[in-house]
Design a protein around this motif. Structure first.
Motif, PDB file in Angstrom:
ATOM      1  N   PRO A 197      24.785 -25.373 -14.097  1.00  0.00           N
ATOM      2  CA  PRO A 197      25.353 -25.866 -15.358  1.00  0.00           C
ATOM      3  C   PRO A 197      25.430 -27.396 -15.346  1.00  0.00           C
ATOM      4  O   PRO A 197      25.603 -28.020 -14.295  1.00  0.00           O
ATOM      5  N   MET A 198      25.319 -27.993 -16.525  1.00  0.00           N
ATOM      6  CA  MET A 198      25.284 -29.452 -16.629  1.00  0.00           C
ATOM      7  C   MET A 198      26.523 -30.097 -16.022  1.00  0.00           C
ATOM      8  O   MET A 198      26.433 -31.163 -15.401  1.00  0.00           O
ATOM      9  N   LEU A 199      27.683 -29.460 -16.192  1.00  0.00           N
ATOM     10  CA  LEU A 199      28.899 -30.041 -15.624  1.00  0.00           C
ATOM     11  C   LEU A 199      28.762 -30.217 -14.117  1.00  0.00           C
ATOM     12  O   LEU A 199      29.121 -31.265 -13.570  1.00  0.00           O
ATOM     13  N   TYR A 200      28.223 -29.215 -13.421  1.00  0.00           N
ATOM     14  CA  TYR A 200      28.100 -29.303 -11.972  1.00  0.00           C
ATOM     15  C   TYR A 200      26.980 -30.246 -11.557  1.00  0.00           C
ATOM     16  O   TYR A 200      27.013 -30.815 -10.463  1.00  0.00           O
ATOM     17  N   LYS A 201      25.982 -30.416 -12.430  1.00  0.00           N
ATOM     18  CA  LYS A 201      24.972 -31.430 -12.142  1.00  0.00           C
ATOM     19  C   LYS A 201      25.606 -32.818 -12.138  1.00  0.00           C
ATOM     20  O   LYS A 201      25.367 -33.627 -11.241  1.00  0.00           O
ATOM     21  N   LEU A 202      26.424 -33.100 -13.159  1.00  0.00           N
ATOM     22  CA  LEU A 202      27.035 -34.426 -13.270  1.00  0.00           C
ATOM     23  C   LEU A 202      28.057 -34.667 -12.165  1.00  0.00           C
ATOM     24  O   LEU A 202      28.088 -35.736 -11.554  1.00  0.00           O
ATOM     25  N   THR A 203      28.898 -33.665 -11.896  1.00  0.00           N
ATOM     26  CA  THR A 203      29.911 -33.848 -10.848  1.00  0.00           C
ATOM     27  C   THR A 203      29.274 -33.887  -9.466  1.00  0.00           C
ATOM     28  O   THR A 203      29.859 -34.435  -8.530  1.00  0.00           O
ATOM     29  N   GLY A 204      28.079 -33.311  -9.344  1.00  0.00           N
ATOM     30  CA  GLY A 204      27.357 -33.406  -8.083  1.00  0.00           C
ATOM     31  C   GLY A 204      27.017 -34.837  -7.711  1.00  0.00           C
ATOM     32  O   GLY A 204      26.692 -35.118  -6.549  1.00  0.00           O
ATOM     33  N   THR A 205      27.097 -35.760  -8.678  1.00  0.00           N
ATOM     34  CA  THR A 205      26.841 -37.171  -8.407  1.00  0.00           C
ATOM     35  C   THR A 205      27.722 -37.672  -7.279  1.00  0.00           C
ATOM     36  O   THR A 205      27.274 -38.448  -6.420  1.00  0.00           O
ATOM     37  N   TRP A 206      28.988 -37.258  -7.270  1.00  0.00           N
ATOM     38  CA  TRP A 206      29.896 -37.699  -6.197  1.00  0.00           C
ATOM     39  C   TRP A 206      30.265 -36.548  -5.256  1.00  0.00           C
ATOM     40  O   TRP A 206      31.196 -36.678  -4.459  1.00  0.00           O
ATOM     41  N   GLY A 207      29.531 -35.438  -5.317  1.00  0.00           N
ATOM     42  CA  GLY A 207      29.800 -34.322  -4.420  1.00  0.00           C
ATOM     43  C   GLY A 207      29.055 -34.428  -3.101  1.00  0.00           C
ATOM     44  O   GLY A 207      28.766 -33.413  -2.474  1.00  0.00           O
ATOM     45  N   ASN A 208      28.746 -35.642  -2.673  1.00  0.00           N
ATOM     46  CA  ASN A 208      28.023 -35.878  -1.431  1.00  0.00           C
ATOM     47  C   ASN A 208      28.440 -37.235  -0.899  1.00  0.00           C
ATOM     48  O   ASN A 208      29.127 -38.007  -1.595  1.00  0.00           O
ATOM     49  N   HIS A 209      28.036 -37.550   0.318  1.00  0.00           N
ATOM     50  CA  HIS A 209      28.471 -38.796   0.948  1.00  0.00           C
ATOM     51  C   HIS A 209      28.015 -40.027   0.172  1.00  0.00           C
ATOM     52  O   HIS A 209      28.822 -40.908  -0.160  1.00  0.00           O
ATOM     53  N   GLU A 210      26.720 -40.118  -0.133  1.00  0.00           N
ATOM     54  CA  GLU A 210      26.189 -41.332  -0.774  1.00  0.00           C
ATOM     55  C   GLU A 210      26.798 -41.553  -2.151  1.00  0.00           C
ATOM     56  O   GLU A 210      27.231 -42.661  -2.483  1.00  0.00           O
ATOM     57  N   GLY A 211      26.815 -40.481  -2.958  1.00  0.00           N
ATOM     58  CA  GLY A 211      27.373 -40.628  -4.305  1.00  0.00           C
ATOM     59  C   GLY A 211      28.855 -40.903  -4.301  1.00  0.00           C
ATOM     60  O   GLY A 211      29.362 -41.671  -5.122  1.00  0.00           O
ATOM     61  N   SER A 212      29.580 -40.274  -3.371  1.00  0.00           N
ATOM     62  CA  SER A 212      31.028 -40.501  -3.318  1.00  0.00           C
ATOM     63  C   SER A 212      31.345 -41.930  -2.882  1.00  0.00           C
ATOM     64  O   SER A 212      32.325 -42.529  -3.341  1.00  0.00           O
ATOM     65  N   MET A 213      30.512 -42.505  -2.001  1.00  0.00           N
ATOM     66  CA  MET A 213      30.735 -43.889  -1.611  1.00  0.00           C
ATOM     67  C   MET A 213      30.420 -44.843  -2.758  1.00  0.00           C
ATOM     68  O   MET A 213      31.076 -45.884  -2.914  1.00  0.00           O
ATOM     69  N   LEU A 214      29.439 -44.492  -3.584  1.00  0.00           N
ATOM     70  CA  LEU A 214      29.170 -45.305  -4.771  1.00  0.00           C
ATOM     71  C   LEU A 214      30.347 -45.219  -5.743  1.00  0.00           C
ATOM     72  O   LEU A 214      30.714 -46.213  -6.379  1.00  0.00           O
ATOM     73  N   LEU A 215      30.953 -44.043  -5.859  1.00  0.00           N
ATOM     74  CA  LEU A 215      32.161 -43.904  -6.670  1.00  0.00           C
ATOM     75  C   LEU A 215      33.284 -44.753  -6.093  1.00  0.00           C
ATOM     76  O   LEU A 215      34.051 -45.380  -6.846  1.00  0.00           O
ATOM     77  N   TRP A 216      33.410 -44.777  -4.772  1.00  0.00           N
ATOM     78  CA  TRP A 216      34.411 -45.624  -4.099  1.00  0.00           C
ATOM     79  C   TRP A 216      34.211 -47.083  -4.501  1.00  0.00           C
ATOM     80  O   TRP A 216      35.168 -47.775  -4.874  1.00  0.00           O
ATOM     81  N   VAL A 217      32.969 -47.563  -4.434  1.00  0.00           N
ATOM     82  CA  VAL A 217      32.672 -48.956  -4.789  1.00  0.00           C
ATOM     83  C   VAL A 217      32.965 -49.200  -6.267  1.00  0.00           C
ATOM     84  O   VAL A 217      33.484 -50.265  -6.649  1.00  0.00           O
ATOM     85  N   LEU A 218      32.648 -48.218  -7.122  1.00  0.00           N
ATOM     86  CA  LEU A 218      32.911 -48.363  -8.555  1.00  0.00           C
ATOM     87  C   LEU A 218      34.402 -48.549  -8.816  1.00  0.00           C
ATOM     88  O   LEU A 218      34.796 -49.417  -9.611  1.00  0.00           O
ATOM     89  N   ILE A 219      35.237 -47.748  -8.174  1.00  0.00           N
ATOM     90  CA  ILE A 219      36.686 -47.861  -8.391  1.00  0.00           C
ATOM     91  C   ILE A 219      37.208 -49.156  -7.791  1.00  0.00           C
ATOM     92  O   ILE A 219      38.103 -49.808  -8.360  1.00  0.00           O
ATOM     93  N   LEU A 220      36.660 -49.567  -6.647  1.00  0.00           N
ATOM     94  CA  LEU A 220      37.031 -50.849  -6.058  1.00  0.00           C
ATOM     95  C   LEU A 220      36.732 -51.988  -7.035  1.00  0.00           C
ATOM     96  O   LEU A 220      37.553 -52.898  -7.235  1.00  0.00           O
ATOM     97  N   ALA A 221      35.557 -51.933  -7.665  1.00  0.00           N
ATOM     98  CA  ALA A 221      35.181 -52.952  -8.647  1.00  0.00           C
ATOM     99  C   ALA A 221      36.044 -52.862  -9.903  1.00  0.00           C
ATOM    100  O   ALA A 221      36.370 -53.889 -10.521  1.00  0.00           O
ATOM    101  N   LEU A 222      36.417 -51.633 -10.284  1.00  0.00           N
ATOM    102  CA  LEU A 222      37.261 -51.447 -11.470  1.00  0.00           C
ATOM    103  C   LEU A 222      38.603 -52.134 -11.302  1.00  0.00           C
ATOM    104  O   LEU A 222      39.076 -52.835 -12.216  1.00  0.00           O
ATOM    105  N   PHE A 223      39.241 -51.969 -10.149  1.00  0.00           N
ATOM    106  CA  PHE A 223      40.548 -52.592  -9.929  1.00  0.00           C
ATOM    107  C   PHE A 223      40.421 -54.115  -9.851  1.00  0.00           C
ATOM    108  O   PHE A 223      41.301 -54.833 -10.337  1.00  0.00           O
ATOM    109  N   ALA A 224      39.348 -54.600  -9.251  1.00  0.00           N
ATOM    110  CA  ALA A 224      39.145 -56.050  -9.218  1.00  0.00           C
ATOM    111  C   ALA A 224      38.955 -56.603 -10.624  1.00  0.00           C
ATOM    112  O   ALA A 224      39.527 -57.642 -10.990  1.00  0.00           O
TER     113      ALA A 224
END
Length: 661
Positions: free
Chosen positions: A80-107
């Motif tokens: 399903p499309m929802l799980y495709k999109l959430t799969g973006t951060w359902g792994n090490h590489e994508g989750s670390m990119l999410l980490w960087v995104l939130i770090l940049a968001l707070f800055a």
């Protein structure tokens, strides 16, 4: 082409982060406002480029671009499309990119909304945040690049079946907003140490950021607990898993930081302690990141097992934690202690609260790291530290805190009247004692300590609103006046009441489900029934079906109460061919605050037999309802603008004085 655009955007974000980390620092040294202002623009620019990069990766998942290694390893065209999109951060590489995104968001949030901060402090905060942005972006690019290409493939390997759930859409973003959100309080602490000026203004600016991170972390831990509860099918709500502990540790010290910052804001006391807590809280977040991604431990929550990545994070951990603690040690002697206070006072109660929370955090940390240290020292021998250790240490440590919690909000600043506060809490004490006696008399058999926990929960819940009740004078029964007073109460009073009430609700849920949970299991054929705690479950049918990316065996049960049908239950077993991995899908039926929990251990469509595990969990939902009250209390406090406005005015006056000097 879009994937390459995302990769290039991340490289540009790294370049801007390096500019943010260096140029404003030069401006601070030279007192050059134009160079310091660059931090505002680069923080926003870095965020936009990281957001573009993240969006490109999400697009690759949405269109199932299996020429991207990360998408091929963690997605499937039939999902399903929802799980495709959430799969973006359902792994090490994508989750670390999410980490960087939130770090940049707070800055970027500091760069956009922090213009009332003293100019030098804002610049230094963004410099520290820039260094963290640069290092973590480099980590993603050089060790965990999510944009690597491969030969095109028709189909992907699919996402871990456990992660194919709505929980993946909610839990990681919430948890990371909490984890990474404490990077701002860390940046404020390091920036203030660099500048050598820490006062009530600093505390008033730090506290909203700490509170924001705490709210998200509380919601993230709660959501993660419930997700594991219904998804893993083991029937528990907390396993004391090392990765679970890694999220609990910064929550404990972050809670202490909130209370310590309040003392510093009101009385300009506990400066050293508040700064140290700000450093330690984010340091524990980094430690959690290392544990999850280094491969040093085995956990269902772990993302990666690549030692090279773990070494990179360990170096980052040593640099940021070691550097900040060295700076703290250098500057600590220059920090003035601030206002004095008596042991029996609101400040004293908050200090006691901090000591308990930090001791509890230290206990959890020791229990989590001891097996790793033991294995390293003995050369490979393994030992496990499980729930018995944590239950016997963490629980007793928290008991004095639960007893003292209602006193703290009622004690006066600087010097309090313990006898007077005890009188004001007499009603809560009587109710708690009455509940304890009734629980001991009617809720047997069960552990003898359970009634104490139930009475303590009642004490907390009633005591949480003692200050509110006395301020609005409910005893006079003039409801129009009481309503007007309630509306006029400071929001911080309401936020404290709701948050502490939530602690009591969660404690009640924990005690009830731990002490009075019942369980039964049986191999069942069609027509067989299984009884538990006044309920009967009849096995009716077993069906096999094919879904898009998994095969499923679904059992049908009818639930009876007092001979009447009340619900039909459908637990199932799934098998994902792409991953060659089975999962258990529990069925949970909620009756008010309690739940009936059904899982299939085995299912055989040939013999039409199933092995059913059945739990009755009294008041288990109170565990998560209590956390909702805590989050609600935090959100109420965030709407209080008085402190931030006052801080803005005082910071401007302070800057004017410094400029004249």
């Amino acid at each position: 082409m879009i994937v390459e655009l995302g990769h290039f955007a991340l490289i540009l974000a790294l370049a801007l982060s390096l500019v943010q980390a260096t140029v404003p620092l030069i401006g601070t040294t030279r007192r050059d406002g134009r160079l310091m202002a660059i931090a505002d623009y680069t923080s926003v620019g870095s965020f936009l480029f990281v957001a573009l990069s993240f969006g490109c990766l999400m697009w690759a998942y949405a269109v199932s671009d299996f020429s991207v290694v990360n998408v091929w390893e963690n997605s499937h065209s039939q999902k399903p499309m929802l799980y495709k999109l959430t799969g973006t951060w359902g792994n090490h590489e994508g989750s670390m990119l999410l980490w960087v995104l939130i770090l940049a968001l707070f800055a970027a949030a500091v760069g956009v909304f922090g213009h009332d901060l003293p100019r030098t402090l804002r610049s230094n905060v963004l410099v520290v945040q820039g260094w963290m942005m640069a290092t973590f972006t480099a980590f993603v690019l050089f060790t965990s690049n999510p944009f690597l290409r491969r030969a095109p493939s028709i189909e992907g390997r699919d996402l871990n079946p456990i992660l194919q759930d709505i929980g993946l859409a909610i839990h990681p973003p919430l948890l990371y907003l909490g984890y990474v959100g404490f990077s701002i309080t860390f940046a404020f602490a390091v920036a203030a140490l660099i500048e050598g000026r820490i006062d009530a203004i600093w505390a008033r600016w730090v506290r909203p950021w700490a509170l924001t991170a705490w709210v998200f972390l509380t919601a993230g831990i709660s959501m993660g607990s419930y997700w594991a509860y219904y998804e893993l099918g083991w029937g528990g709500w907390w396993f004391w898993d090392p990765v679970e502990n890694a999220s609990l540790l910064p929550w404990l010290t972050g809670t202490a930081l909130l209370h310590s910052a309040l003392v510093m804001e009101k009385r300009e006391a506990l400066k050293i302690w508040t700064v140290l807590l700000a450093i330690l809280t984010f340091s524990l977040s980094l430690l959690g990141t290392f544990l999850v991604r280094s491969g040093v431990l085995t956990s269902v929550h772990s993302f990666a097992t690549d030692p090279s990545r773990g070494l990179f994070i360990l170096v980052l951990l040593c640099v940021f934690v070691g550097g900040s603690l060295a700076l703290f040690a250098w500057r600590a002697n220059t920090l003035q202690q601030g206002g004095l206070f008596a042991p029996i006072s609101r400040e004293g109660a908050l200090v006691f609260n901090n000591l308990i929370l930090c001791t509890s955090a230290a206990t959890v940390l020791i229990g989590t790291l001891y097996p790793l240290a033991y294995e390293a020292v003995t050369g490979g021998d393994k030992i496990s530290v499980g729930a018995p250790f944590f239950n016997l240490t963490f629980g007793p440590l928290m008991l004095p805190l639960f007893v003292a919690l209602p006193f703290g909000a009622l004690l006066s600043w600087k010097r309090g009247d313990l006898y007077g506060v005890s009188q004001r809490l007499m009603f809560a004490f009587i109710i708690g004692l009455l509940v304890l006696v009734l629980a001991g008399a009617f809720m047997q058999p069960g552990p003898w300590l359970a009634p104490v926990g139930i009475g303590l929960a009642a004490w907390l819940m009633i005591g949480a609103f003692a200050e509110v009740a006395q301020r609005i004078a409910l005893s006079k029964f003039n409801f129009s006046v009481s309503f007007a007073r309630a509306v006029g109460l400071p929001r911080t009073v309401w936020s404290t009441a709701f948050a502490h009430f939530g602690v009591g609700v969660t404690l009640l849920g924990v005690v009830m489900v731990t002490a009075y949970e019942t369980e039964n299991a049986a191999v069942m054929s069609k027509g067989d029934t299984l009884a538990l705690s006044g309920y009967e479950v009849r096995f009716d049918a077993l069906e096999a079906s094919e879904r898009n990316n998994f095969r499923e065996q679904t059992a049908t049960f009818t639930i009876f109460k007092d001979g009447e049908i009340i619900q039909t239950a459908n637990p199932s077993k799934r098998f994902y061919p792409a991953r060659q991995m089975p999962t258990t899908e529990a069925y949970i039926e909620t009756f008010l605050f309690s739940q009936l929990y059904l899982t299939l251990s085995e299912a055989n469509t040939v013999t039409e037999q199933v092995t059913l595990r059945l739990w009755y969990k009294p008041f288990v939902t109170l565990i998560w309802i209590g956390t909702l009250f805590m989050v609600f209390g935090g959100l109420i406090s965030l709407t209080e603008r008085r402190h931030r406005v006052a801080a803005a005015r005082r910071s401007k006056r302070m800057e004017a004085k410094l400029a004249n000097a």
